[in-house]
Design a protein around this motif. Structure first.
Motif, PDB file in Angstrom:
ATOM      1  N   HIS A 163       2.494  -9.395  -2.234  1.00 45.51           N
ATOM      2  CA  HIS A 163       2.845  -9.296  -0.807  1.00 45.51           C
ATOM      3  C   HIS A 163       2.551  -7.898  -0.250  1.00 45.51           C
ATOM      4  O   HIS A 163       3.382  -7.307   0.436  1.00 45.51           O
ATOM      5  N   GLY A 164       1.384  -7.362  -0.583  1.00 45.89           N
ATOM      6  CA  GLY A 164       0.955  -6.080  -0.044  1.00 45.89           C
ATOM      7  C   GLY A 164       1.537  -4.858  -0.742  1.00 45.89           C
ATOM      8  O   GLY A 164       1.267  -3.733  -0.322  1.00 45.89           O
ATOM      9  N   GLN A 165       2.323  -5.063  -1.785  1.00 46.67           N
ATOM     10  CA  GLN A 165       2.890  -3.933  -2.541  1.00 46.67           C
ATOM     11  C   GLN A 165       2.440  -4.014  -3.992  1.00 46.67           C
ATOM     12  O   GLN A 165       2.285  -5.112  -4.532  1.00 46.67           O
ATOM     13  N   GLU A 166       2.254  -2.852  -4.603  1.00 53.00           N
ATOM     14  CA  GLU A 166       1.919  -2.822  -6.023  1.00 53.00           C
ATOM     15  C   GLU A 166       3.209  -2.795  -6.824  1.00 53.00           C
ATOM     16  O   GLU A 166       4.057  -1.918  -6.631  1.00 53.00           O
ATOM     17  N   ARG A 167       3.358  -3.780  -7.701  1.00 49.69           N
ATOM     18  CA  ARG A 167       4.556  -3.934  -8.523  1.00 49.69           C
ATOM     19  C   ARG A 167       4.154  -3.875  -9.989  1.00 49.69           C
ATOM     20  O   ARG A 167       3.010  -4.177 -10.346  1.00 49.69           O
ATOM     21  N   ASN A 193      -4.369  -9.221  -8.968  1.00 54.62           N
ATOM     22  CA  ASN A 193      -3.669 -10.090  -8.024  1.00 54.62           C
ATOM     23  C   ASN A 193      -2.669 -10.936  -8.811  1.00 54.62           C
ATOM     24  O   ASN A 193      -2.578 -10.819 -10.037  1.00 54.62           O
ATOM     25  N   GLU A 194      -1.928 -11.793  -8.127  1.00 55.75           N
ATOM     26  CA  GLU A 194      -0.878 -12.569  -8.795  1.00 55.75           C
ATOM     27  C   GLU A 194      -1.424 -13.588  -9.790  1.00 55.75           C
ATOM     28  O   GLU A 194      -0.688 -14.079 -10.644  1.00 55.75           O
ATOM     29  N   GLY A 213      -0.613  -6.647  -7.333  1.00 58.27           N
ATOM     30  CA  GLY A 213      -0.401  -6.664  -5.895  1.00 58.27           C
ATOM     31  C   GLY A 213       0.408  -7.893  -5.509  1.00 58.27           C
ATOM     32  O   GLY A 213      -0.030  -9.018  -5.739  1.00 58.27           O
TER      33      GLY A 213
END
Length: 152
Positions: free
Chosen positions: A61-65, A114-115, A59
């Motif tokens: 900035h609110g997007q799944e990458r 998360n990051e 996740g």
């Protein structure tokens, strides 16, 4: 009359295409669809080779990458292009069986991080999301559906 078509994650069919160069073959999957035309699917191997750096759903900035674990490279666009191209080449399928927990293929079983690399929740891999939009959610299963039913 043509046979029904099914997309199956290639690693479930015995192809050594996983990030670690191994397979996750599940004979029950191929056996259940032996009357179908089987279309093997692995979007990662043609792009990144085998073996390759592991990827995760993260996740950001609110997007799944889709991010590589060691080099922290965002490969979402490249994977999306590969998967969408696959869909265009295979517009009509009757069923789909995807590898659970995979950042590409997992269907409701993929860890989303998360990051910092910490678990947030379970979600879909990128291909599962694209397939759901393109083919509809009713046709998607994972190998767990076949392993669990074999144990009953």
């Amino acid at each position: 009359m043509s046979r029904k078509k099914i997309i199956i994650s290639a690693c479930l069919l015995g192809e050594a295409c996983r990030y670690d160069g191994k397979t996750k073959e599940v004979n029950a999957v191929a056996e259940a669809f032996r009357e179908y035309e089987i279309i093997p699917f692995c979007p990662e191997a043609p792009l990144f080779g085998t073996p390759r750096e592991r990827i995760s759903v993260v996740g950001v900035h609110g997007q799944e990458r889709i991010i590589t674990e060691e080099t922290k490279r965002d490969v979402t666009s490249a994977l999306r292009q590969e998967i969408e191209s696959f869909c265009q080449k295979n517009p009509q399928v009757d069923a789909i069986v995807l590898k659970s927990k995979s950042p590409s293929c997992g269907y409701g079983t993929t860890p989303v991080l998360n990051e910092k690399g910490e678990f947030i929740h379970l979600g879909n891999g990128l291909a599962a999301n694209i397939f759901e939009d393109f083919y509809g959610k009713n046709s998607i299963k994972s190998e767990l559906d076949f392993i669990n039913s074999a144990l009953l």
